[in-house]
Design a protein around this motif. Structure first.
Motif, PDB file in Angstrom:
ATOM      1  N   PHE A 107      14.277  22.901  25.627  1.00 40.01           N
ATOM      2  CA  PHE A 107      15.009  23.592  26.689  1.00 40.01           C
ATOM      3  C   PHE A 107      16.482  23.632  26.296  1.00 40.01           C
ATOM      4  O   PHE A 107      17.156  22.611  26.304  1.00 40.01           O
ATOM      5  CB  PHE A 107      14.810  22.871  28.017  1.00 40.01           C
ATOM      6  CG  PHE A 107      13.358  22.701  28.371  1.00 40.01           C
ATOM      7  CD1 PHE A 107      12.495  23.789  28.371  1.00 40.01           C
ATOM      8  CD2 PHE A 107      12.845  21.465  28.687  1.00 40.01           C
ATOM      9  CE1 PHE A 107      11.151  23.637  28.673  1.00 40.01           C
ATOM     10  CE2 PHE A 107      11.502  21.305  29.005  1.00 40.01           C
ATOM     11  CZ  PHE A 107      10.655  22.396  28.986  1.00 40.01           C
ATOM     12  N   HIS A 109      19.236  24.555  27.583  1.00 40.31           N
ATOM     13  CA  HIS A 109      20.342  24.254  28.493  1.00 40.31           C
ATOM     14  C   HIS A 109      20.424  22.770  28.828  1.00 40.31           C
ATOM     15  O   HIS A 109      21.297  22.348  29.581  1.00 40.31           O
ATOM     16  CB  HIS A 109      20.201  25.069  29.770  1.00 40.31           C
ATOM     17  CG  HIS A 109      18.955  24.754  30.545  1.00 40.31           C
ATOM     18  ND1 HIS A 109      17.699  24.888  30.010  1.00 40.31           N
ATOM     19  CD2 HIS A 109      18.778  24.291  31.786  1.00 40.31           C
ATOM     20  CE1 HIS A 109      16.807  24.527  30.910  1.00 40.31           C
ATOM     21  NE2 HIS A 109      17.428  24.149  31.995  1.00 40.31           N
ATOM     22  N   VAL A 123       7.436  14.569  36.630  1.00 39.24           N
ATOM     23  CA  VAL A 123       5.973  14.563  36.702  1.00 39.24           C
ATOM     24  C   VAL A 123       5.461  13.149  36.961  1.00 39.24           C
ATOM     25  O   VAL A 123       4.614  12.942  37.820  1.00 39.24           O
ATOM     26  CB  VAL A 123       5.365  15.127  35.403  1.00 39.24           C
ATOM     27  CG1 VAL A 123       3.849  15.134  35.494  1.00 39.24           C
ATOM     28  CG2 VAL A 123       5.872  16.534  35.153  1.00 39.24           C
ATOM     29  N   TYR A 151      23.071  19.272  22.382  1.00 40.72           N
ATOM     30  CA  TYR A 151      22.154  20.303  22.862  1.00 40.72           C
ATOM     31  C   TYR A 151      21.262  20.752  21.707  1.00 40.72           C
ATOM     32  O   TYR A 151      21.665  20.671  20.542  1.00 40.72           O
ATOM     33  CB  TYR A 151      22.935  21.489  23.415  1.00 40.72           C
ATOM     34  CG  TYR A 151      23.558  21.194  24.755  1.00 40.72           C
ATOM     35  CD1 TYR A 151      22.803  21.250  25.923  1.00 40.72           C
ATOM     36  CD2 TYR A 151      24.890  20.819  24.856  1.00 40.72           C
ATOM     37  CE1 TYR A 151      23.360  20.958  27.144  1.00 40.72           C
ATOM     38  CE2 TYR A 151      25.466  20.521  26.081  1.00 40.72           C
ATOM     39  CZ  TYR A 151      24.694  20.590  27.225  1.00 40.72           C
ATOM     40  OH  TYR A 151      25.233  20.292  28.431  1.00 40.72           O
TER      41      TYR A 151
ATOM     42  N   GLN B 264       9.343  28.998  26.719  1.00 41.69           N
ATOM     43  CA  GLN B 264       9.954  28.112  27.706  1.00 41.69           C
ATOM     44  C   GLN B 264       8.979  27.814  28.839  1.00 41.69           C
ATOM     45  O   GLN B 264       8.871  26.689  29.304  1.00 41.69           O
ATOM     46  CB  GLN B 264      11.231  28.747  28.260  1.00 41.69           C
ATOM     47  CG  GLN B 264      12.340  28.861  27.233  1.00 41.69           C
ATOM     48  CD  GLN B 264      12.905  27.496  26.868  1.00 41.69           C
ATOM     49  OE1 GLN B 264      13.284  26.719  27.729  1.00 41.69           O
ATOM     50  NE2 GLN B 264      12.940  27.197  25.584  1.00 41.69           N
ATOM     51  N   ALA B 268       7.150  24.068  29.471  1.00 42.09           N
ATOM     52  CA  ALA B 268       7.196  23.421  30.783  1.00 42.09           C
ATOM     53  C   ALA B 268       5.782  23.160  31.296  1.00 42.09           C
ATOM     54  O   ALA B 268       5.490  22.086  31.835  1.00 42.09           O
ATOM     55  CB  ALA B 268       7.971  24.291  31.769  1.00 42.09           C
ATOM     56  N   LEU B 273       4.816  20.120  34.250  1.00 39.75           N
ATOM     57  CA  LEU B 273       5.717  20.363  35.379  1.00 39.75           C
ATOM     58  C   LEU B 273       5.045  21.272  36.397  1.00 39.75           C
ATOM     59  O   LEU B 273       4.322  22.197  36.031  1.00 39.75           O
ATOM     60  CB  LEU B 273       7.008  21.024  34.884  1.00 39.75           C
ATOM     61  CG  LEU B 273       7.916  20.179  33.998  1.00 39.75           C
ATOM     62  CD1 LEU B 273       9.083  21.017  33.490  1.00 39.75           C
ATOM     63  CD2 LEU B 273       8.442  18.975  34.767  1.00 39.75           C
ATOM     64  N   LEU B 281      14.054  23.860  37.372  1.00 43.48           N
ATOM     65  CA  LEU B 281      14.744  23.072  36.347  1.00 43.48           C
ATOM     66  C   LEU B 281      14.841  23.787  35.013  1.00 43.48           C
ATOM     67  O   LEU B 281      15.754  23.530  34.234  1.00 43.48           O
ATOM     68  CB  LEU B 281      14.019  21.738  36.134  1.00 43.48           C
ATOM     69  CG  LEU B 281      13.948  20.822  37.359  1.00 43.48           C
ATOM     70  CD1 LEU B 281      12.936  19.710  37.146  1.00 43.48           C
ATOM     71  CD2 LEU B 281      15.310  20.254  37.662  1.00 43.48           C
ATOM     72  N   ILE B 282      13.897  24.645  34.723  1.00 42.72           N
ATOM     73  CA  ILE B 282      13.874  25.283  33.403  1.00 42.72           C
ATOM     74  C   ILE B 282      14.207  26.768  33.495  1.00 42.72           C
ATOM     75  O   ILE B 282      15.100  27.262  32.811  1.00 42.72           O
ATOM     76  CB  ILE B 282      12.486  25.133  32.743  1.00 42.72           C
ATOM     77  CG1 ILE B 282      12.045  23.679  32.735  1.00 42.72           C
ATOM     78  CG2 ILE B 282      12.481  25.723  31.351  1.00 42.72           C
ATOM     79  CD1 ILE B 282      12.949  22.767  31.984  1.00 42.72           C
ATOM     80  N   PRO B 285      17.751  27.929  35.938  1.00 45.69           N
ATOM     81  CA  PRO B 285      19.048  27.574  35.347  1.00 45.69           C
ATOM     82  C   PRO B 285      19.376  28.423  34.117  1.00 45.69           C
ATOM     83  O   PRO B 285      20.523  28.781  33.906  1.00 45.69           O
ATOM     84  CB  PRO B 285      18.877  26.103  34.962  1.00 45.69           C
ATOM     85  CG  PRO B 285      17.807  25.601  35.832  1.00 45.69           C
ATOM     86  CD  PRO B 285      16.876  26.756  36.079  1.00 45.69           C
ATOM     87  N   GLN B 286      18.368  28.756  33.340  1.00 45.91           N
ATOM     88  CA  GLN B 286      18.640  29.576  32.154  1.00 45.91           C
ATOM     89  C   GLN B 286      18.791  31.038  32.517  1.00 45.91           C
ATOM     90  O   GLN B 286      19.683  31.728  32.027  1.00 45.91           O
ATOM     91  CB  GLN B 286      17.508  29.428  31.144  1.00 45.91           C
ATOM     92  CG  GLN B 286      17.417  28.050  30.537  1.00 45.91           C
ATOM     93  CD  GLN B 286      16.408  28.037  29.411  1.00 45.91           C
ATOM     94  OE1 GLN B 286      16.594  28.651  28.379  1.00 45.91           O
ATOM     95  NE2 GLN B 286      15.325  27.326  29.621  1.00 45.91           N
ATOM     96  N   ARG B 289      22.190  31.824  34.493  1.00 47.09           N
ATOM     97  CA  ARG B 289      23.459  31.822  33.780  1.00 47.09           C
ATOM     98  C   ARG B 289      23.555  32.983  32.804  1.00 47.09           C
ATOM     99  O   ARG B 289      24.636  33.396  32.444  1.00 47.09           O
ATOM    100  CB  ARG B 289      23.753  30.480  33.124  1.00 47.09           C
ATOM    101  CG  ARG B 289      22.793  29.989  32.111  1.00 47.09           C
ATOM    102  CD  ARG B 289      23.173  28.588  31.658  1.00 47.09           C
ATOM    103  NE  ARG B 289      22.677  27.554  32.569  1.00 47.09           N
ATOM    104  CZ  ARG B 289      22.969  26.270  32.446  1.00 47.09           C
ATOM    105  NH1 ARG B 289      23.765  25.866  31.513  1.00 47.09           N
ATOM    106  NH2 ARG B 289      22.472  25.387  33.275  1.00 47.09           N
ATOM    107  N   HIS B 366      26.288  25.295  25.867  1.00 51.47           N
ATOM    108  CA  HIS B 366      25.225  24.823  24.998  1.00 51.47           C
ATOM    109  C   HIS B 366      24.846  25.853  23.944  1.00 51.47           C
ATOM    110  O   HIS B 366      24.178  25.535  22.982  1.00 51.47           O
ATOM    111  CB  HIS B 366      23.992  24.470  25.825  1.00 51.47           C
ATOM    112  CG  HIS B 366      23.364  25.650  26.489  1.00 51.47           C
ATOM    113  ND1 HIS B 366      23.788  26.117  27.699  1.00 51.47           N
ATOM    114  CD2 HIS B 366      22.354  26.456  26.106  1.00 51.47           C
ATOM    115  CE1 HIS B 366      23.050  27.166  28.044  1.00 51.47           C
ATOM    116  NE2 HIS B 366      22.176  27.398  27.095  1.00 51.47           N
TER     117      HIS B 366
END
Ligand SMILES: Nc1ncnc2c1ncn2[C@@H]1O[C@H](COP(=O)(O)OP(=O)(O)OP(=O)(O)O)[C@@H](O)[C@H]1O
Ligand SMILES: [Mg+2]
Lengths: 261, 369
Positions: A107, A109, A123, A151, B264, B268, B273, B281-282, B285-286, B289, B366
């Motif tokens: 990921f 970010h 989880v 990162y 992605q 996840a 998840l 969360l994944i 946010p991506q 932005r 990042h």
């Protein structure tokens, strides 16, 4: 490497209950028949390498095991739980099965540490401090603890793939799936990732690994499965498969692989 | 030792001219033609700027006694009549809100601005921010309506000016943005009913002008309500704006969702998840932005579009400005009023724009290697 050690290890695992059971699994993409009557058992602690030409359905096979893809016919049982539309069973299986992708899929970010703690926290509902300690432990195991605050984009491909392995291990899975973990990497980075995987194999992890790295297969695999056109064509110990191929398809495949290397 | 074994000596980088003078020489006067054009443009800019200063500052009239606008009219356009602002600024800012109570509207505006500033700071991006919002909006509601704590009751019909604009824009975006995220996610849902509903919503709302939605909200909507039941006109306009902005923002958000590679989602999923953890969360946010520039573009558009409520008789900032110069004594001083109102809009929009640029740079750190 040492065949005697291998023999001892696989003998110890022979009577363990199967971790993964596939029974006559069939899958189609539209009209394309990509898995044909695939029957395969993977014992607990077994290290299985899957190889075969491009498009033979290797990725599809292992993606069916954690249900990133759904199969249409046959049964798949993981850790004794049958894969179905039941979401609770799916959650249970995904907690037990870790996966490493060809393209890392970190990921971008999140920092390396956050990548690793995310699933344990959300989880497994682990407290943050505990998850971080665990993540650091695994980052040390894959030999990059000093990158924890960076990162993913700041790391080399080999480092990213090792983080991806650590991330999956943080969920303490019983089974690890690898889909060509080294084929997106430069040669000098392949080695570091393979070393990590060998280290993991030594811990007794059940591993299903799609790879064309024959050296790795010889060193750690208990069994090699050769797939072609959606079928399992041949399987056996790596020595047999690589030295005494019985089918023409495997012979052809091996000659292409060897020429490529 | 052979020559090849000696490492090449490091050379210093070639000298490049830097600084403003070098920039001007390189960019404005690099040849006789570009020099000529630069000089001509410079001349025009200076002449125009001097003219504006002469009109807006030197010849301007800043105040007049008791609505006696003769002094302004005597200028015959050679100077600005800022007296209209001096005289009418409270009307422009607060509309027809009772004069003695206008401090309440003023404090509301300050609370709004404070709320924006606090929300903009990343160190306040925690759960408590929600409480701050609820507290601030409640305080604004109490101040504006009154009727409690010894404050006189002020009916909503008397609210006006900048407060209305801020209310419509803030509530509008605060509700439209979450709504748009849900709709964008819904459009990618595997459940056909949800997907169809979201597509229908976006296409229907996007297909009509905001003005017609506002008309519907103000004229047609009450017809469907049972006798005696009456929903506040401002609330109806507010809902229309939320629905309209939501549809537009949903498409922007969806664009962001589409840029994310499938890997992605798969990573996840493979980690186990849940849908909401994965999304929150994944994915978001991506995705969000990546779409900060078009999002802010839409935000700014809607901030200004709130001025369309004037057609259903709600007194926002622009309408208040327009109404301020209806009075015969002040007729003909539109330029001054519109410049002022425009400047207020500009301040808010420019702040949003600058802020979004900072945020974008900060959140996308990042990606910088
Ligand atoms: N999402 C999809 N939709 C349609 N067809 C697909 C999809 N994914 C894979 N296929 C097809 O299914 C077949 C098997 O694909 P798969 O990815 O399992 O092969 P593979 O053995 O992993 O090949 P490679 O070594 O190139 O990764 C291929 O013919 C491929 O084109
Ligand atoms: Mg593949």
């Amino acid at each position: 490497m040492s065949t005697s050690m291998e023999a001892v290890a696989s003998a110890a695992r022979a009577d363990a209950p199967p971790a993964i059971m596939l029974d006559k699994v069939n899958k189609w993409y539209g009209a394309l028949h990509v898995l044909r009557d695939v029957t395969l058992n993977v014992a607990l602690g077994e290290r299985l390498v899957v190889c075969g030409p491009s498009g033979s359905g290797k990725s599809t096979l292992i993606r069916c095991i954690n249900r990133l893809e759904t199969h249409q016919e046959g049964t798949i049982k993981v850790d004794g739980i049958e894969l179905s539309d039941d979401l609770r069973a799916l959650d249970a299986i995904r907690r037990e099965v870790g996966m490493v992708f060809q393209s890392f899929n970190l990921f971008p970010h999140l920092t390396i540490l956050e990548n690793c703690t995310l699933a344990p926290i959300w989880v497994r509902h682990m407290p943050k401090a505990e998850a971080e300690a665990l993540a650091m432990e695994y980052l040390e195991r894959v030999k990059i603890p000093e990158q924890a605050k960076k990162y993913p984009g700041q790391l080399s491909g080999g480092q990213q793939q090792r983080v991806a392995i650590a991330r999956a291990l943080c969920m303490k899975p019983k089974i690890m799936l690898f889909d060509e973990p080294t084929s997106a990497l430069d040669p000098e980075m392949i080695k570091e990732v393979l070393e990590t995987m060998v280290g993991l194999a030594e811990t007794g992890m059940t591993m299903v690994c799609v790879t064309h790295e024959m050296g790795f297969a010889r060193q750690v695999a208990d069994r090699v499965v050769f797939m072609d056109r959606g079928e399992i064509v041949e399987q056996g110990p790596p020595g047999d498969i690589f030295e005494n191929p019985r089918t023409d398809r495997l012979k052809l495949f091996l000659s292409q692989i060897l020429r490529g290397h | 030792m052979s020559d090849a074994a000696i490492p090449t000596a490091a050379r210093s980088a070639p000298i490049t001219m830097v600084g403003p003078i070098a920039w001007v020489r390189n960019n404005l006067f690099s040849g006789w033609f570009s020099g000529l054009v630069s000089m001509l443009l410079l001349f025009l800019i200076v002449k125009w700027a001097l003219g504006f200063i002469e009109w807006g500052v030197i010849n301007a009239v800043w105040s007049v006694p008791n609505n006696q606008t003769q002094a302004c009219r005597d200028l015959k356009g050679t100077g600005a009549c800022w007296a209209v602002i001096t005289e009418k600024h409270r009307f422009i800012l607060f509309g027809t809100y009772p004069y003695e109570e206008q401090w309440r509207a003023f404090i509301s505006i300050l609370i709004f601005i404070g709320l924006f500033i606090v929300s903009a700071m990343r160190r306040f991006w925690r759960k408590e921010l929600g409480l701050i919002w609820i507290g601030a909006l409640t305080a604004i509601g109490v101040l504006m309506w009154g009727g409690v704590l010894g404050l006189n009751y002020v009916p909503q019909e008397r609210w006006g000016g900048l407060v209305i604009t801020l209310i419509l824009a803030t509530f509008g975006l605060a509700f439209a943005f979450p709504l748009s995220i849900l709709v964008a996610l819904g459009r990618r849902s595997k459940l056909p009913a949800i997907k169809a509903l979201c597509v229908l919503y976006v296409e229907l709302i996007r297909g009509v002008p905001l003005i017609s939605l506002l008309f519907m909200a103000s004229v047609m909507f009450p017809l469907f309500l049972p006798e005696g039941m009456n929903i506040d006109k401002l609330l109806r306009a507010q809902i229309a704006i939320i629905l309209f902005a939501g549809a537009y923002l949903a498409e922007v958000v969806r664009g962001g969702l589409q840029t994310l590679p499938r890997g992605q989602y798969e990573a996840a999923d493979a980690l186990g998840l849940s849908y909401w953890a994965k999304t929150g969360l994944i994915i978001l946010p991506q995705a969000l932005r990546l779409v900060i520039p078009p999002l802010v573009n839409t935000f700014i558009g809607f901030f200004k579009d709130t001025s369309l409520v004037l057609i259903i008789g709600i007194f926002d900032l622009l309408t208040a400005g327009k109404t301020a110069i209806i009075e015969p004594a002040w007729q003909g001083f539109g330029i001054e009023v519109y410049l002022t109102v425009g400047f207020i809009y500009f301040c808010f929009c420019f702040a949003m724009s600058r802020y979004s640029q900072n945020l974008e740079a900060e959140l996308n750190q990042h990606r910088v290697r």
